[in-house]
Design an enzyme around this catalytic site. Structure first.
Site, PDB file in Angstrom:
ATOM      1  N   GLY A  22       0.836  -1.196   0.000  1.00 39.38           N
ATOM      2  CA  GLY A  22       0.000   0.000   0.000  1.00 39.38           C
ATOM      3  C   GLY A  22       0.867   1.240   0.000  1.00 39.38           C
ATOM      4  O   GLY A  22       2.016   1.202   0.453  1.00 39.38           O
ATOM      5  N   GLY A  24       0.528   5.765   0.241  1.00 35.44           N
ATOM      6  CA  GLY A  24      -0.282   6.965   0.368  1.00 35.44           C
ATOM      7  C   GLY A  24       0.581   8.193   0.223  1.00 35.44           C
ATOM      8  O   GLY A  24       1.777   8.109  -0.094  1.00 35.44           O
ATOM      9  N   GLY A  25      -0.023   9.358   0.476  1.00 31.96           N
ATOM     10  CA  GLY A  25       0.701  10.608   0.309  1.00 31.96           C
ATOM     11  C   GLY A  25       1.841  10.786   1.287  1.00 31.96           C
ATOM     12  O   GLY A  25       2.790  11.519   1.015  1.00 31.96           O
ATOM     13  N   GLY A  27       3.571   8.117   2.895  1.00 33.28           N
ATOM     14  CA  GLY A  27       4.449   6.965   3.087  1.00 33.28           C
ATOM     15  C   GLY A  27       3.922   5.729   2.414  1.00 33.28           C
ATOM     16  O   GLY A  27       3.031   5.783   1.564  1.00 33.28           O
ATOM     17  N   LYS A  45       4.439   0.284   8.455  1.00 36.94           N
ATOM     18  CA  LYS A  45       4.173   1.575   7.829  1.00 36.94           C
ATOM     19  C   LYS A  45       5.416   2.451   7.958  1.00 36.94           C
ATOM     20  O   LYS A  45       5.933   2.649   9.060  1.00 36.94           O
ATOM     21  CB  LYS A  45       2.979   2.265   8.496  1.00 36.94           C
ATOM     22  CG  LYS A  45       1.677   1.510   8.353  1.00 36.94           C
ATOM     23  CD  LYS A  45       0.505   2.255   8.994  1.00 36.94           C
ATOM     24  CE  LYS A  45       0.073   3.435   8.169  1.00 36.94           C
ATOM     25  NZ  LYS A  45      -1.209   4.017   8.670  1.00 36.94           N
ATOM     26  N   ASP A 143     -11.881   9.912  10.105  1.00 34.66           N
ATOM     27  CA  ASP A 143     -11.619   9.558   8.701  1.00 34.66           C
ATOM     28  C   ASP A 143     -12.317   8.248   8.329  1.00 34.66           C
ATOM     29  O   ASP A 143     -11.759   7.419   7.605  1.00 34.66           O
ATOM     30  CB  ASP A 143     -10.114   9.447   8.464  1.00 34.66           C
ATOM     31  CG  ASP A 143      -9.754   9.480   6.983  1.00 34.66           C
ATOM     32  OD1 ASP A 143     -10.629   9.855   6.174  1.00 34.66           O
ATOM     33  OD2 ASP A 143      -8.611   9.136   6.634  1.00 34.66           O
TER      34      ASP A 143
END
Length: 472
Positions: A22, A24-25, A27, A45, A143
């Site tokens: 995965g 994202g913005g 990491g 992560k 979120d």
């Protein structure tokens, strides 16, 4: 963003990297094997913000990353990924947690999966206890969306993930996904305050989207939801629950997950509970008779049909026209207000547009529904009221053009937002690239349909300038 860690690398002398699963913005997420625990699979992560972030942005992003680690450390629930470790090595920051095998509900929806009513009720019953637990610890998730709920492969209860923007009650908030955020959460003028009911709003909106496949911005509007309840034949219980979860005013919503859970019914919590529900739309027969009464110019008083005098009826029709025109003008003014104009003018790139998306999209969507309602009322004015009817025919075409333009603008803005999110999520597959290109092509087609005499032509031209050069 730093280079990804090669497969087979051992970090912290414990976690062997198996590959990126995965991105994202801020990491990426690796699948790793815990070599001290019989090669148990875990998610690592890595904090890796974009290289163009300035120091203040990096500092804030790091605070969020560390905050997520602290929250996961403090929480212990079967439906929240278990915290394993948090450390810094070779100037890289890592958070290790349980690896959940499954797909997010957003991924499932992209594959064509939609909930049926019974599944929606069960999903609520499964997730509400998790939210209750989180709120009991004075934490707001902030979120919740289909992208942050995982359906495990082994048929277990859903898992709530991504506490990256979660925080303590009462603190200044940061918006996660503005498509699902509650109104008070998106209100930057009030520093985006949010409460337990804000999470319940986002959960209710997620359920609506997963039931219908409709856009979240559409599902936020109550008038549109009423149409969806009928179209998809929602039961009374689910309708009332979702309507209360999605109330605009946070005070009118459920104030706790327990309250929602109490309304699900005994089959979902194993014991009988009496619930008093107020308010009623009326039976279909009652609604039909009310519609006939309005059409014939009569009112119902004490169960009797009473004819309205011609003078009063003429005044009523004129009032409908005047109020509808006023509502239409207010809607157009809202969509064209100076704040929106400045936000668009200040947006030179797609990333600038991302930052202004919540404010622009919210106003356009609200104006669209308001204008749609005004047109609907004008169309109800009967032709036999010749004088007023002629006035309607003079104003209606322009309003209908503006409504079409607003709808195309809203759709285009959302397409840009979703496409930019895909582009900034990390390495793109060929399928992702094709999807992004198709989105921008659709934006171009949408904007070209807006007539030159529309009040929104300038807005369409500016949006087109921003979106006409996608970076892939």
């Amino acid at each position: 963003m730093s280079d990804k860690i090669p497969e087979g690398s051992l970090i912290y002398n414990r976690y062997q990297i198996q590959g990126v699963v995965g991105q994202g913005g801020l990491g990426r997420i690796y699948l790793a094997l815990d070599k001290t625990s019989f090669d148990e699979r875990c998610a690592v992560k890595e904090f890796a913000p974009p290289e163009d972030y300035h120091p203040e942005q990096i500092k804030k992003a790091r605070e969020l990353f560390e905050g997520e680690a602290k929250i996961l450390h403090d929480l212990a629930h079967d439906q929240i990924p278990k915290f394993r470790a948090f450390f810094e090595e070779a100037e890289r920051l890592f958070l290790v947690q349980d690896f959940i095998e499954g797909k997010t509900y957003k991924e499932l929806q992209k594959e064509g999966y939609l909930l049926v009513e019974k599944e929606a009720m069960q999903l609520l019953a499964d997730l509400l206890p998790v939210l209750d637990y989180v709120h009991e610890h004075n934490i707001i998730h902030r979120d919740i969306s289909p992208a942050n709920i995982i359906k495990p492969n082994r048929g277990e209860k859903p898992i709530l993930i991504d506490f990256g923007v979660a925080g303590k009650l009462g603190g200044e908030t940061i918006v996660g996904n503005p498509l699902y955020a509650a109104p008070e959460h998106r209100d930057f003028s009030d520093r985006g305050n949010c409460f337990p009911s804000s999470d319940l709003y986002a959960l209710g909106l997620s359920i609506m989207v997963l039931l219908t496949g409709e856009r979240p911005m559409k599902c936020r509007e109550r008038s549109y939801r009423l149409e969806l309840y009928q179209k998809y034949k929602f039961g009374d219980r689910l309708t009332k629950i979702l309507d209360k979860m999605l109330a605009e005013d946070p005070i009118q919503r459920y104030q706790s997950a327990q309250k929602v859970f109490g309304d699900l019914g005994p089959e979902y919590y194993g014991r009988l509970q009496t619930t008093v529900v107020g308010g009623r739309l009326g039976t279909s027969k009652e609604l039909i008779w009310k519609a006939i009464a309005i059409f014939l110019g009569v009112v119902v008083i004490g169960g009797l049909l009473v004819v309205v005098p011609p003078q009063l009826e003429e005044r009523r029709i004129n009032n409908i026209f005047n109020s509808s025109v006023k509502e239409a003008r207010t809607a157009i003014a809202l969509a064209l207000n100076k704040k929106i104009e400045r936000a668009l003018q200040d947006s030179e790139t797609l990333m600038d547009l991302q930052n202004a998306y919540g404010e622009i999209g919210e106003n356009w969507q609200k104006a669209e529904k308001q204008l749609e309602n005004a047109i609907e009322q004008l169309n109800k004015i009967p032709q036999k009221r010749a004088e007023v009817y002629l006035k309607v025919q003079k104003v209606l075409p322009a309003y209908e053009r503006d409504l079409q333009a607003l709808s195309l603008l809203s759709d285009s803005l959302e397409l840009c937002y979703n496409a930019t999110n895909t582009m900034t999520a990390g390495k793109l597959s060929e399928e992702d690239r094709q999807e992004v290109r198709a989105s921008f092509l659709q934006v171009g087609e949408n904007l070209n349909q807006i007539p030159s005499d529309s009040s929104f032509r300038d807005r369409a031209d500016k949006l087109g300038q921003i979106c006409n050069k996608p970076p892939i």
